[in-house]
Design a protein around this motif. Structure first.
Motif, short mmCIF file in Angstrom:
data_model
loop_
_atom_site.label_atom_id
_atom_site.label_comp_id
_atom_site.label_asym_id
_atom_site.label_seq_id
_atom_site.Cartn_x
_atom_site.Cartn_y
_atom_site.Cartn_z
N LEU A 27 -3.08 3.29 -12.59
CA LEU A 27 -3.17 1.89 -12.15
C LEU A 27 -4.60 1.37 -12.29
N MET A 394 12.59 -7.75 -5.42
CA MET A 394 12.49 -8.46 -4.15
C MET A 394 13.37 -7.80 -3.09
N LEU A 397 11.61 -4.53 -2.14
CA LEU A 397 10.43 -4.74 -1.29
C LEU A 397 10.86 -5.08 0.13
N TYR B 184 -3.19 -4.20 7.23
CA TYR B 184 -2.17 -3.68 6.33
C TYR B 184 -0.93 -4.56 6.34
N VAL B 188 0.67 -6.50 3.14
CA VAL B 188 2.05 -6.32 2.67
C VAL B 188 2.73 -7.68 2.47
N ILE B 189 2.52 -8.60 3.44
CA ILE B 189 3.12 -9.93 3.30
C ILE B 189 2.54 -10.65 2.08
N PHE B 191 1.31 -9.27 -0.56
CA PHE B 191 1.78 -8.57 -1.76
C PHE B 191 3.19 -9.02 -2.14
N ILE B 192 4.06 -9.13 -1.12
CA ILE B 192 5.43 -9.57 -1.39
C ILE B 192 5.42 -11.01 -1.92
N THR B 195 4.14 -11.05 -5.47
CA THR B 195 5.19 -10.59 -6.38
C THR B 195 6.17 -11.73 -6.66
N LEU B 196 6.55 -12.42 -5.59
CA LEU B 196 7.49 -13.54 -5.75
C LEU B 196 6.83 -14.66 -6.57
N TRP B 226 -2.53 -7.98 -8.50
CA TRP B 226 -1.34 -7.30 -8.01
C TRP B 226 -1.53 -5.79 -8.06
N ILE B 231 -2.38 -0.49 -5.62
CA ILE B 231 -3.15 0.74 -5.40
C ILE B 231 -3.38 0.95 -3.91
N ILE B 233 -1.68 -0.18 -1.36
CA ILE B 233 -0.46 0.16 -0.62
C ILE B 233 -0.04 1.61 -0.90
N HIS B 234 -0.20 2.07 -2.18
CA HIS B 234 0.13 3.46 -2.49
C HIS B 234 -0.79 4.42 -1.75
N LEU B 235 -2.09 4.06 -1.68
CA LEU B 235 -3.04 4.92 -0.98
C LEU B 235 -2.65 5.03 0.49
N ILE B 237 0.43 4.48 1.89
CA ILE B 237 1.70 5.15 2.15
C ILE B 237 1.64 6.64 1.79
#
Lengths: 451, 276
Positions: A27, A394, A397, B184, B188-189, B191-192, B195-196, B226, B231, B233-235, B237
């Motif tokens: 990434l 979506m 997520l 965090y 997340v919000i 990020f979602i 994405t949208l 993005w 990255i 979020i992966h770190l 989780i």
């Protein structure tokens, strides 16, 4: 290689490809290399050097592999957690619970049990209970599917990648300019650098192109009126606007650009080197011919060019003398300016010399102009896959971040004429939500029993 | 135009908001905090009204469209989303320590807008689409969420580790663990929503330009942004990364957001109408 060494090697490859470490590294590489592409000033070279290059696709491919390996690696554990049905009579969950998760109430044991059973069955998807010497235990859980949210998200990336690959392998993208009133049956493929044509299998005619403006002069609407024909027969007619593509026989047309070219009507001045006074201006239309005076032949227009070899708009004339060879010559609209810049240049070539058919001297007075519409034309069979990927991301997520697998245990034990109810729980995400639900549960039980 | 006059006043009102929240932090007095909240709610209401008025005025001019079509309109909308998200956060957490940051960010966005062309202009053909609203709204709410996360990250780095707070400034700031959780959640919000935003942009790109993705500079930078948050979020989780590193990554992420939003206007591309 011995068998165990071989096994060892496979393990190492597997571990490498299924590690989050690789994900993070890939990434980071993807982000950094993408930055490089944006500092390349020309979009086409950025695509060629970075985004469509082999190594960039290799990074994305590795990421996809990594994603598959990671998913496969973790799937068994997830399935195990998904399938597990913990027994209700466990004491572990009740260790170290806070005092407000335990209440002492008075009432009928059966009534309390029934009430709790009814509550857990109403609020939780899977429930069970057991009767032991230590008391009655109830178990309930919901949201097991929350473990699969991550898989849905990652699967949808694969779907989008497959969709993109399908699109680039069996789809095509091209462009075509159609002058008003003209028909085309093929487009120029964009990938090949304008060298390769693709037949559409039908014909498209641009009946009219128009631009509409707002009062302040900014463009309001670009519109092409298109007719689709098969074997010369009109099949379908539709206006094409920006943001409103038109699809015919699986091929989609987008309004992309427009421009003007020399039209089908020109004005030509005919003068004579033998009679200075006898000069006239005529209108010449494509397909029509003009009889030159004194039976010197007929004049007609072969074709027009918006820019002949960088010299500007030009028209090619055909002169058919009564007897003898046909004469062809190009008339330039900017003749005067060109003569000033490069004196004598036109006389050097018969084809550009306005006086090459004696005794006449021709010059171009005016050219008519007409619009052409520039269309982007494509077919992308990968789109349904990409769209499904978008919807699934979506959904995935949402499942991943907004649902949790919540498990609760309730223990009911008699204690000196009274009944002790203890409540405990566990959740893989959203611990605050769990606390809220447990509070609610305690409140519900105590309010029903001690009104 | 009246809406622009009102928005000019609101710009300075946000500066007053910032000062009130700052006074609360420095003086450690609750009174300033209460005044700041009340004042900011009032300014936000006026801001909402001004946006509605601008929308209405565009219809009266006969070129009606949502006020989301050029740089001026995007900046005043960006400020609006930041204040809205902040006020919701303040209401949910009952903590006002991020107020000074939110007020300042809103003020800066609006002040920058004052230097751009504030006329209501008609929509170019490329922007005449139902996707405009969905794309712009989701993108800007994600930018605002990342903006607040940036602020929380700064607070986190400002807050001393273990209750050893000698200065008043640091006393009102919540505990590091709470900041970390909040950070965090907001990421997340964001990020979602991002994405949208990218997805709605892709679908729009397909209908307007015939392709859902073309590595145009703005698309590429939204992708980079993005990836940075992916990255993070992966770190979080996979490795349970929290605290300082999360805060630092969030700051890097917001720098990418700013570049996606404003920086790429200096690079050529199909999104160039953002320059107006």
């Amino acid at each position: 290689m011995t068998k165990s060494a071989n096994q060892n090697f496979i393990d190492r490859v597997w571990n490498f490809f299924s590690s989050v470490r690789l994900t993070i590294i890939l990434l980071i590489i993807l982000a950094v290399t993408s930055v490089f592409g944006t500092v390349i000033p020309q979009q086409e070279s950025a695509l060629a050097i970075v985004y469509h290059s082999f190594w960039f696709r290799l990074i994305i491919g590795l990421l996809a592999l990594n994603l598959i390996f990671c998913s496969l690696n973790r799937l068994p554990a997830t399935l195990k957690r998904y399938r597990s049905r913990p027994s209700p009579d466990r004491s572990r969950p009740f260790e170290n619970i806070s005092p407000d998760r335990e209440i002492l109430i008075q009432g009928d044991m059966d009534q309390i049990r029934n009430h709790i059973r009814e509550y857990t069955q109403r609020k939780y998807r899977h429930t069970s209970s057991s009767e032991t010497g230590k008391g009655t235990f109830f178990y309930g859980d919901r949201g097991r599917f929350s473990y699969f949210g991550v898989y849905v998200v990652h699967l949808s990336f694969l779907l989008i990648l497959i969709g993109a690959t399908v699109g680039s392998l069996i789809g095509f993208e091209g462009h075509v300019n159609i002058p008003e009133g003209e028909t085309v049956d093929s487009v120029v493929l964009s990938k090949t650098g304008d060298h390769e044509h693709k037949a559409l299998g039908f014909q498209v005619r641009c009946d009219k192109f128009s631009v509409d403006y707002y009062e302040d002069g900014t463009p309001k609407e670009y519109r092409s009126d298109l007719t689709f024909l098969e074997g010369g027969q009109k099949v379908f007619q539709s206006p094409l606007l920006v943001n409103h593509p038109v699809t015919f026989r699986g091929i989609t047309f987008y309004q992309s650009t427009y421009g003007t070219i020399v039209g089908d009507e020109v004005q030509i001045r005919i003068s004579r080197s033998d009679k200075e006074s006898a000069s006239q201006i005529i209108d010449l239309k494509k397909g029509k011919s003009f009889e030159l005076p004194d039976d010197k032949g007929t004049l007609s227009m072969a074709r027009a060019s918006s820019d002949l070899m960088g010299l500007g708009p030009a028209v090619e004339l055909i002169i058919q003398p009564g007897q003898g060879k046909v004469v062809r010559l190009w008339l330039l609209l900017n003749e005067k300016a060109i003569r000033e810049k490069m004196p004598g240049i036109l006389e050097k070539m018969d084809i550009l010399n306005p006086a090459s058919y004696q005794p006449f001297i021709f010059s171009l007075v005016r050219v008519d102009s007409k619009y052409y519409t520039g269309l982007l034309v494509n077919r992308d069979p990968g789109l349904p896959l990409v769209w499904s990927g978008f919807i699934l991301i979506m959904i995935g997520l949402f499942i991943t971040f907004f649902t949790s697998h919540q498990q609760i245990w309730i223990r009911v034990t008699p204690e000196n004429e009274k009944i002790r109810v203890s409540v405990a729980g566990r959740a893989n995400k959203n611990p605050l939500g769990l606390e809220r639900d447990l509070d609610l549960l305690v409140k519900e039980i105590s309010s029903r029993i001690n009104p | 135009m009246i809406n622009v006059d009102i928005l000019n006043i609101i710009t300075f009102a946000y500066f007053v908001s910032f000062l009130l929240y700052l006074l609360m932090l420095v003086m450690g007095k609750d009174g300033f905090g209460k005044a700041a909240s009340l004042f900011t709610w009032a300014v936000f209401t006026a801001h909402t009204f001004a946006l509605g008025l601008r929308w209405w005025e565009s219809y009266r001019m006969g070129i009606g469209h949502a006020p989301l079509s050029n740089r001026y309109e995007s900046l005043i909308f960006f400020a609006w989303t930041i204040v809205l998200l902040y006020l919701l956060l303040e209401w949910r957490t009952k903590n006002k320590s991020l107020g000074a940051f939110a007020g300042l960010l809103a003020f800066l966005a609006m002040a920058y807008a004052a230097f751009t062309n504030s006329n209501i202009r008609p929509l170019l053909p490329a922007l005449q689409s139902n996707w405009l609203l969905a794309h712009v709204v989701t993108c800007f709410f994600s930018y605002a969420a990342f903006g607040l996360s940036f602020g929380i990250s700064l607070l986190y780095l400002l807050k001393s580790p273990q209750g050893s707070d000698s200065n008043v400034f640091s006393r009102i700031i919540p505990e590091r663990s709470m900041l970390d959780d909040l950070n965090y959640q907001i990421i997340v919000i964001g990020f979602i929503l991002l994405t949208l935003g990218i997805i709605t942009g892709a679908v729009w790109g397909q209908t307007a330009w015939g392709r859902y993705w073309g590595w145009d500079p703005k698309e590429t930078w939204s992708f980079i942004t993005w990836v940075v948050y992916a990255i993070l979020i992966h770190l979080r989780i996979a490795w349970g990364v929290r605290g300082k590193w999360l805060a630092i990554l969030s700051i890097v992420g917001f720098i990418c957001v700013i570049f996606t939003y404003q920086g790429v206007n200096y690079l050529a591309g199909l999104h160039s109408y953002g320059q107006g």
